[in-house]
Scaffold this motif. Structure first.
Motif: not given
Length: 535
Positions: A151-169
């Motif tokens: 991510s431009v703002f620091g850290g991975p550009a992905w965050t986990w979302d438990a409802r879908r069981g997936q990462y979003y960009l």
């Protein structure tokens, strides 16, 4: 009929325009909450019109949780209550048009807020109507993110979302999920947003971070970036951004947007394209007559020095050849430190500010002035306790806060908070900004404000400065000389970027007569930070 009117008859209004950027939180507060708003802008448009500019560009005022101060949008067709209402926006448009000003607004297409109803629905399941409106991906077998994007703002550009069981960009904050522009429904919804604002009378769009709009569907890892020796304060700086942005289909999206804009005569579109070497994409996004009208250059915004060679190299990227787009230049904006603090020592600020203003208004392309630039506002040191900028807070103290260039506009030197608001402003005013206030400078014929008005009028009086070809005649450590040519008119512009006197080579000016001389310039010599326009 004036020369300006003659020129306007044969060219689009935006070609060579002078555009004034307003950061709405910081321009004028009408309701006493310490935050600027749309009625505040409307009430102060007389000041902008008196400058002689062609248009205003208003940074985001849309419905937003303000995690990134309006660049995280929860309703693309709504006005955030902190800024007012849609009726307030309509009144702003009406007043601006009555004053002869065009109105441009930001469009932020690459992402939304995580509070946007589209994302709220998208995250509920993998099968809902908007399940594919954002960029979702499964975890790797070990549970880690799908790839190495940062991510431009620091850290991975992905965050986990438990409802879908997936990462979003999210290329920016985790609260700014990336829309999936490979989905035709997303493209259609975005074009509907643009149509909404065009129908309300806006005269064009600045397209924020448009090169982030589409990603590599294969989600390939970005390769590492070579170490240039420059400080790298974010994981983002360690990668070449080949796959998380800049997909080859972006120009096709821009062609659809241009086709829509062309249904409304006289509309203007300009791309913001960032990155270490953005020119190739800028040309791609503005090629021919079916894509965007212009691209917004970053050549000067983060430069620690203003040099003749920097200017020469920047303008060389935009030759006057058929099919090449039209550039837009800015020395300051809401993301970059104030140029007057970056480029010159305090004792020379007044002379330098005058030279810098004439330079910006002499370049081939659109000239974009940032609010307060006409006053010579300096960068403000913002203490940690007053920081608002999420990037600066996350990377404290290594990232220079964007807040220092977003401080309130000083209107009345002796009023509380310099006339910006009756309440404590959302950011502190600069300690030296009161004495630079509009009322003081309006009363001083020798002020930068009065000079800016004169120089904008000078540009409009000479079509060669508005739309003429540009040829750099000389560029060394201190001296820049270039010619602007239109039909049988040739105007030579000479600038001294140094604090010592330089001679102008006799062969460069020929029999030219001075049109404008700043800081005691003459036809054969330029004192420190002097500038000369000769015809």
């Amino acid at each position: 009929m004036s020369m300006r009117d003659l020129s306007t008859e044969t060219r689009p209004w935006w070609r060579g325009a002078v555009i004034y950027q307003i950061y709405p939180r910081s321009f004028a507060d009408s309701n006493g909450d310490g935050i600027g708003d749309l009625p505040g802008i409307t009430a102060r448009l007389d000041h902008v019109a008196a400058l002689g500019v062609d248009a205003v560009w208003i940074s985001p005022f849309f419905t937003s949780p303000m995690r990134d101060f309006g660049y995280d949008i929860a309703d693309f067709c709504g006005v955030d209550p902190v800024f007012g209402t849609l009726s307030d926006f309509d009144a702003l448009i009406e007043r601006a048009h009555a004053l002869g000003l065009k109105v441009l607004i930001d469009q932020v297409y690459s992402h939304s807020s995580d509070q946007h109803p589209w994302f709220q629905e998208s995250r509920t399941s993998r099968t809902n109507a908007r399940a594919d409106w954002y960029v979702w991906a499964d975890a790797k077998p070990d549970g880690s993110p799908p790839n190495n994007w940062q991510s431009v703002f620091g850290g991975p550009a992905w965050t986990w979302d438990a409802r879908r069981g997936q990462y979003y960009l999210h290329n920016f904050l985790r609260e700014q999920p990336d829309l999936n522009f490979h989905n035709p429904e997303v493209q259609a919804a975005t074009l509907a947003t643009a149509k909404f604002w065009l129908d309300r009378g806006v005269d064009g769009f600045r397209l924020d971070a448009i090169n982030f709009t589409m990603h590599d569907p294969q989600l390939r890892d970005n390769p590492p970036a070579p170490d240039t020796g420059l400080p790298r304060t974010r994981p983002f700086d360690f990668q070449q951004h080949i796959y998380n942005q800049s997909h080859a289909d972006i120009p096709l999206l821009l062609e659809k947007l241009r086709a829509l804009a062309d249904l409304y005569p006289g509309r203007f579109t300009v791309a913001e394209v960032g990155g270490p070497a953005p020119e190739a994409e800028m040309h791609l996004f503005t090629a021919g007559e079916s894509r965007l009208n212009s691209a917004y250059g970053f050549n000067f915004l983060y430069a620690d020095r203003l040099t003749p060679t920097l200017v020469r190299d920047a303008v060389a990227e935009w030759p006057d050849t058929p099919g090449t787009g039209w550039p837009s230049w800015a020395f300051e904006n809401h993301d970059a430190p104030r140029a007057i603090s970056r480029w010159v020592a305090p004792p020379h600020r007044a002379a330098f500010a005058a030279m810098k203003m004439l330079l910006l208004l002499s370049l081939r392309g659109n000239a974009i002035l940032y609010y307060g630039e006409e006053l010579g506002l300096t960068q403000v040191e913002i203490g940690y306790e007053d920081l608002q900028d999420p990037e600066a807070i996350a990377n404290w103290p290594l990232t220079l806060s964007r807040d220092g260039a977003r401080t309130p506009m000083p209107w009345v030197a002796d009023a509380p908070h310099a006339g910006f608001s009756v309440a404590r402003p959302w950011l502190p005013l600069g300690p030296d900004h009161g004495m630079l206030a509009v009322d003081r400078q309006e009363a001083d014929p020798a002020s930068l404000l009065r000079l800016t008005q004169r120089l904008i009028a000078l540009r409009h009086a000479h079509p060669a400065l508005v739309e003429g070809a540009m040829e750099v005649l000389h560029a060394d450590e201190s001296l820049l000389v270039f010619a602007r040519t239109l039909a049988d008119t040739r105007i030579v512009c000479a600038f001294n970027f140094s604090d010592t006197t330089v001679a102008i080579p006799t062969d460069l000016l020929g029999s030219a007569a001075p049109v404008e001389a700043l800081n005691d310039a003459s036809l054969d010599r330029l004192p420190p930070y002097a500038a000369l326009i000769a015809r």
